[in-house]
Scaffold this active site. Structure first.
Site, PDB file in Angstrom:
ATOM      1  N   ILE A  74      42.838   6.424  76.601  1.00  0.00           N
ATOM      2  CA  ILE A  74      42.814   7.248  75.373  1.00  0.00           C
ATOM      3  C   ILE A  74      42.595   6.361  74.153  1.00  0.00           C
ATOM      4  O   ILE A  74      42.959   6.712  73.045  1.00  0.00           O
ATOM      5  CB  ILE A  74      44.127   8.056  75.209  1.00  0.00           C
ATOM      6  CG1 ILE A  74      45.339   7.113  75.228  1.00  0.00           C
ATOM      7  CG2 ILE A  74      44.257   9.121  76.265  1.00  0.00           C
ATOM      8  CD1 ILE A  74      46.583   7.717  74.628  1.00  0.00           C
TER       9      ILE A  74
ATOM     10  N   HIS B  62      36.545  12.961  73.795  1.00  0.00           N
ATOM     11  CA  HIS B  62      37.303  12.336  72.692  1.00  0.00           C
ATOM     12  C   HIS B  62      38.073  13.381  71.874  1.00  0.00           C
ATOM     13  O   HIS B  62      37.808  13.563  70.677  1.00  0.00           O
ATOM     14  CB  HIS B  62      36.364  11.523  71.787  1.00  0.00           C
ATOM     15  CG  HIS B  62      37.091  10.488  70.973  1.00  0.00           C
ATOM     16  ND1 HIS B  62      36.530   9.296  70.598  1.00  0.00           N
ATOM     17  CD2 HIS B  62      38.343  10.464  70.451  1.00  0.00           C
ATOM     18  CE1 HIS B  62      37.398   8.597  69.882  1.00  0.00           C
ATOM     19  NE2 HIS B  62      38.517   9.293  69.788  1.00  0.00           N
ATOM     20  N   ILE B  63      39.035  14.035  72.533  1.00  0.00           N
ATOM     21  CA  ILE B  63      39.787  15.112  71.868  1.00  0.00           C
ATOM     22  C   ILE B  63      41.277  14.788  71.749  1.00  0.00           C
ATOM     23  O   ILE B  63      42.101  15.682  71.585  1.00  0.00           O
ATOM     24  CB  ILE B  63      39.598  16.464  72.598  1.00  0.00           C
ATOM     25  CG1 ILE B  63      39.944  16.339  74.101  1.00  0.00           C
ATOM     26  CG2 ILE B  63      38.184  16.992  72.404  1.00  0.00           C
ATOM     27  CD1 ILE B  63      39.984  17.671  74.832  1.00  0.00           C
ATOM     28  N   GLY B  64      41.614  13.491  71.805  1.00  0.00           N
ATOM     29  CA  GLY B  64      43.024  13.084  71.768  1.00  0.00           C
ATOM     30  C   GLY B  64      43.824  13.698  70.630  1.00  0.00           C
ATOM     31  O   GLY B  64      44.943  14.170  70.819  1.00  0.00           O
TER      32      GLY B  64
ATOM     33  N   VAL C 188      42.745   6.820  63.207  1.00  0.00           N
ATOM     34  CA  VAL C 188      43.630   5.656  63.276  1.00  0.00           C
ATOM     35  C   VAL C 188      42.802   4.418  63.627  1.00  0.00           C
ATOM     36  O   VAL C 188      43.106   3.314  63.196  1.00  0.00           O
ATOM     37  CB  VAL C 188      44.792   5.880  64.274  1.00  0.00           C
ATOM     38  CG1 VAL C 188      44.299   6.060  65.704  1.00  0.00           C
ATOM     39  CG2 VAL C 188      45.777   4.720  64.246  1.00  0.00           C
ATOM     40  N   GLY C 189      41.727   4.621  64.387  1.00  0.00           N
ATOM     41  CA  GLY C 189      40.858   3.513  64.775  1.00  0.00           C
ATOM     42  C   GLY C 189      40.015   3.051  63.590  1.00  0.00           C
ATOM     43  O   GLY C 189      39.575   3.871  62.777  1.00  0.00           O
TER      44      GLY C 189
ATOM     45  N   GLY D 299      53.445  -1.875  72.728  1.00  0.00           N
ATOM     46  CA  GLY D 299      54.175  -2.835  71.906  1.00  0.00           C
ATOM     47  C   GLY D 299      54.864  -3.890  72.747  1.00  0.00           C
ATOM     48  O   GLY D 299      54.903  -5.045  72.374  1.00  0.00           O
ATOM     49  N   ARG D 300      55.399  -3.501  73.910  1.00  0.00           N
ATOM     50  CA  ARG D 300      56.100  -4.481  74.735  1.00  0.00           C
ATOM     51  C   ARG D 300      55.036  -5.289  75.485  1.00  0.00           C
ATOM     52  O   ARG D 300      54.114  -4.716  76.083  1.00  0.00           O
ATOM     53  CB  ARG D 300      56.993  -3.761  75.748  1.00  0.00           C
ATOM     54  CG  ARG D 300      58.157  -4.610  76.215  1.00  0.00           C
ATOM     55  CD  ARG D 300      59.270  -3.679  76.719  1.00  0.00           C
ATOM     56  NE  ARG D 300      58.780  -2.819  77.800  1.00  0.00           N
ATOM     57  CZ  ARG D 300      58.880  -3.127  79.092  1.00  0.00           C
ATOM     58  NH1 ARG D 300      59.414  -4.262  79.451  1.00  0.00           N
ATOM     59  NH2 ARG D 300      58.443  -2.300  80.014  1.00  0.00           N
ATOM     60  N   ILE D 301      55.139  -6.599  75.421  1.00  0.00           N
ATOM     61  CA  ILE D 301      54.073  -7.413  75.992  1.00  0.00           C
ATOM     62  C   ILE D 301      54.362  -7.724  77.466  1.00  0.00           C
ATOM     63  O   ILE D 301      55.250  -8.494  77.793  1.00  0.00           O
ATOM     64  CB  ILE D 301      53.899  -8.741  75.209  1.00  0.00           C
ATOM     65  CG1 ILE D 301      53.874  -8.501  73.700  1.00  0.00           C
ATOM     66  CG2 ILE D 301      52.660  -9.514  75.671  1.00  0.00           C
ATOM     67  CD1 ILE D 301      52.723  -7.668  73.187  1.00  0.00           C
TER      68      ILE D 301
HETATM   69  C1  8YV Z   1      41.689   9.891  69.283  1.00  0.00           C
HETATM   70  C2  8YV Z   1      41.107   8.475  67.456  1.00  0.00           C
HETATM   71  O1  8YV Z   1      41.652  11.204  69.512  1.00  0.00           O
HETATM   72  O2  8YV Z   1      41.828   8.596  65.244  1.00  0.00           O
HETATM   73  C3  8YV Z   1      41.273   7.918  66.113  1.00  0.00           C
HETATM   74  O3  8YV Z   1      40.818   6.795  65.889  1.00  0.00           O
HETATM   75  O4  8YV Z   1      40.261   8.059  68.175  1.00  0.00           O
HETATM   76  C4  8YV Z   1      42.033   9.575  67.871  1.00  0.00           C
HETATM   77  O5  8YV Z   1      41.814  10.630  67.003  1.00  0.00           O
HETATM   78  C5  8YV Z   1      42.414   9.102  70.316  1.00  0.00           C
HETATM   79  O6  8YV Z   1      42.663   7.785  69.974  1.00  0.00           O
HETATM   80  C6  8YV Z   1      41.607   9.105  71.621  1.00  0.00           C
HETATM   81  O7  8YV Z   1      42.239   9.843  72.545  1.00  0.00           O
END
Ligand code: 8YV
Length: 294
Positions: free
Chosen positions: A209, A259-261, A84-85, A163-165
């Site tokens: 996270i 980094h296992i989110g 997502v990043g 989202g809420r500021i």
């Molecule tokens: C992470 C991530 O696990 O997809 C991304 O960009 O970094 C996610 O997969 C999460 O954002 C960090 O906990």
């Protein structure tokens, strides 16, 4: 247009989860080159691999900068990231060249939220210390205040990135738990600094996270070492991996995960399918399931 209709090169920077891999194999792309490993590709091999590619499927650990884009050349139409990043992508350069970007939002939200809760409880209830004491013989008896932590029930959890500021200072001052879940941008870079930690309650727990760069780690170290805040749980750091002799790792009140989110089998498979679908749509010039609009 069928993808086989003309010569097409795609470069994939890592072995990806099986469902995405299967979809890629069936796509009929004439030339798929892939870094066939679970370990990261070297810079040199990345540059070799992207040369002449029309599509790149990459991970968040691959820096796609100007040099990579120049090396890929003018045929490059799409970059699809299994994340997502998008902070590892030189977005300005990508935009200039009219290249499209695919990413994987939403599908990892639940897994990452679960990990945030796990990290919150692990940190606030001091699980790593407890586990260690069981193993090293430090567990001698039940003691009234031994390994006491902070309770989630009836607490206020401030989430940065929901989202809420809410002004940052206010969020810091009012929360028992602060969870950072926002994207890394020039605005959020090093946002959690000395000033931010000074505003937090002494009993508060800090969880990240998002991306390591949102936090000034030196300031976090000071806040933890001087009991300015109670504890921190981090799923992300700068750099990644964090060197094993990093000062943060010497603190009992800091829990660090690698980094296992989004790391569940289901989520990573779904991410891989989405990344391949984005890639294919980009190659065909069709709408992507998830395009990062530049
Ligand atoms: C992470 C991530 O696990 O997809 C991304 O960009 O970094 C996610 O997969 C999460 O954002 C960090 O906990």
């Amino acid at each position: 247009m069928r993808l086989t209709a003309r010569l097409m090169k795609v470069f994939v920077t890592r072995r990806i989860p099986p469902e995405g891999q299967a979809l890629l194999a069936q796509a009929g792309i004439s030339n798929v080159e892939q870094w066939e490993s679970d370990e990261p590709i070297s810079r040199e091999d990345l540059l070799k691999g992207v040369f002449g590619a029309q599509g790149i499927l990459c991970l968040l650990s691959d820096k796609i900068d100007k040099k990579v884009l120049d090396t890929a050349g003018s045929n490059l139409k799409v970059i699809s990231t299994l994340s997502v990043g998008v902070d590892h992508l030189a977005l300005d350069e990508i935009k200039k060249r009219g290249i499209r970007v695919g990413y994987t939002p939403d599908v990892l939200t639940d897994a990452t939220a679960e990990l945030a809760v796990a990290l919150l409880l692990t940190t606030s209830r001091r699980l790593p210390e407890g586990i260690e004491e069981v193993k090293n013989g430090g567990w001698t008896s039940w003691k009234p205040l031994w390994l006491c932590g902070h309770q989630l029930l009836n607490s206020t959890v401030g989430i940065i990135g929901l989202g809420r500021i809410v002004p940052l200072d206010q969020l810091a001052a009012q929360s028992d738990f602060v969870v950072v879940a926002c994207a890394l941008t020039p605005e959020t870079k090093l946002m959690c600094n000395k000033n931010f930690f000074q505003k937090m309650k002494k009993t508060a727990v800090f969880v990240n996270i998002s991306r390591g760069d949102v936090v000034n780690q030196e300031d976090l170290y000071q806040a933890l070492a001087n009991d300015q805040i109670a504890a921190a749980g981090l799923d992300v750091t700068t750099p990644e991996p964090l060197p094993t002799n990093h000062p943060l790792l010497s603190l009992k009140n800091c829990v660090i995960l690698p980094h296992i989110g989004s790391a569940t089998y289901g989520t990573r498979n779904i991410m891989s399918v989405l990344a391949v679908k984005n890639l294919l749509a980009g190659l065909k010039g069709e709408p992507m399931p998830n395009e990062f609009k530049l």
